[in-house]
Scaffold this motif. Structure first.
Motif, PDB file in Angstrom:
ATOM      1  N   ASP A   1     -31.062   2.809  12.970  1.00 18.53           N
ATOM      2  CA  ASP A   1     -31.002   2.438  11.565  1.00 18.53           C
ATOM      3  C   ASP A   1     -32.117   3.169  10.817  1.00 18.53           C
ATOM      4  OD1 ASP A   1     -30.127   1.230   9.260  1.00 18.53           O
ATOM      5  OD2 ASP A   1     -30.778  -0.785   9.798  1.00 18.53           O
TER       6      ASP A   1
ATOM      7  N   THR B   1     -22.070   0.913   4.194  1.00 19.27           N
ATOM      8  CA  THR B   1     -22.295  -0.137   5.180  1.00 19.27           C
ATOM      9  C   THR B   1     -20.975  -0.546   5.818  1.00 19.27           C
ATOM     10  OG1 THR B   1     -22.073  -1.896   3.543  1.00 19.27           O
ATOM     11  CG2 THR B   1     -24.295  -1.042   3.925  1.00 19.27           C
TER      12      THR B   1
ATOM     13  N   ARG C   1     -25.369   7.567  10.615  1.00 20.46           N
ATOM     14  CA  ARG C   1     -25.519   6.947  11.932  1.00 20.46           C
ATOM     15  C   ARG C   1     -24.273   7.156  12.780  1.00 20.46           C
ATOM     16  NH1 ARG C   1     -27.373   1.052  11.474  1.00 20.46           N
ATOM     17  NH2 ARG C   1     -27.575   1.312  13.719  1.00 20.46           N
TER      18      ARG C   1
ATOM     19  N   GLU D   1     -24.187  -3.448   9.056  1.00 16.41           N
ATOM     20  CA  GLU D   1     -25.101  -2.348   9.385  1.00 16.41           C
ATOM     21  C   GLU D   1     -24.936  -1.177   8.421  1.00 16.41           C
ATOM     22  OE1 GLU D   1     -27.429  -1.745  12.152  1.00 16.41           O
ATOM     23  OE2 GLU D   1     -27.353  -3.932  12.072  1.00 16.41           O
ATOM     24  N   ASN D   2     -26.019  -0.442   8.239  1.00 16.45           N
ATOM     25  CA  ASN D   2     -25.991   0.789   7.454  1.00 16.45           C
ATOM     26  C   ASN D   2     -25.283   1.885   8.242  1.00 16.45           C
ATOM     27  OD1 ASN D   2     -27.601  -0.261   5.341  1.00 16.45           O
ATOM     28  ND2 ASN D   2     -29.434   0.111   6.564  1.00 16.45           N
TER      29      ASN D   2
END
Length: 135
Positions: free
Chosen positions: A8, A32, A75, A83-84
């Motif tokens: 992250d 996200t 990511r 989550e990002n």
């Protein structure tokens, strides 16, 4: 900065690092994992090609818009709801240039960067065809 990572990222730290005195605007996009009845999204990437393509997109943005900076972090791996996924930061002297360039970068990422997305859980696992980000 252009980066692909499993980890992250600290949004505030990235914004602080991008800021300069020449900027009247910093526009950010934060992608996200939303709750669509699945447990998580899985992102796979062809990293060498993805980095190269992200650098090309950054260079295109500098050519097309009056901007000071472009930062992109994406990511990979298994990311649960909340989550990002993606951070784009564009700095410019004026907000319109920053907004236009940020949208351009996002759309170009969807078109050409080799990143694949798979929904996991809910009613089963499925790869999302086409672009990595579906609104």
């Amino acid at each position: 900065m252009i980066r692909i990572t499993h980890d992250d990222f600290d949004i505030n730290a990235m914004i602080s690092a991008a800021r300069t005195s020449k900027m009247g605007a910093l526009v950010t996009f934060i992608g996200t994992v939303r709750d669509d009845g699945m447990d998580m999204l899985q992102f796979e990437v062809y990293e060498e090609v993805a980095i190269s393509e992200l650098e090309t997109i950054r260079d295109e943005a500098f050519e097309k818009f009056e901007i000071e900076s472009v930062d992109v972090i994406h990511r990979t791996g298994d990311l649960p709801v909340g989550e990002n996924i993606l951070l784009i930061i564009v700095g410019a002297g004026h907000r319109k240039h920053a907004f236009d360039a940020c949208e351009y970068v996002l759309e170009r990422i969807k078109e050409s960067v080799p990143i694949w997305k798979k929904e996991i859980g809910g009613s089963g696992d499925r790869w999302i065809p086409g672009e990595a980000y579906n609104s």
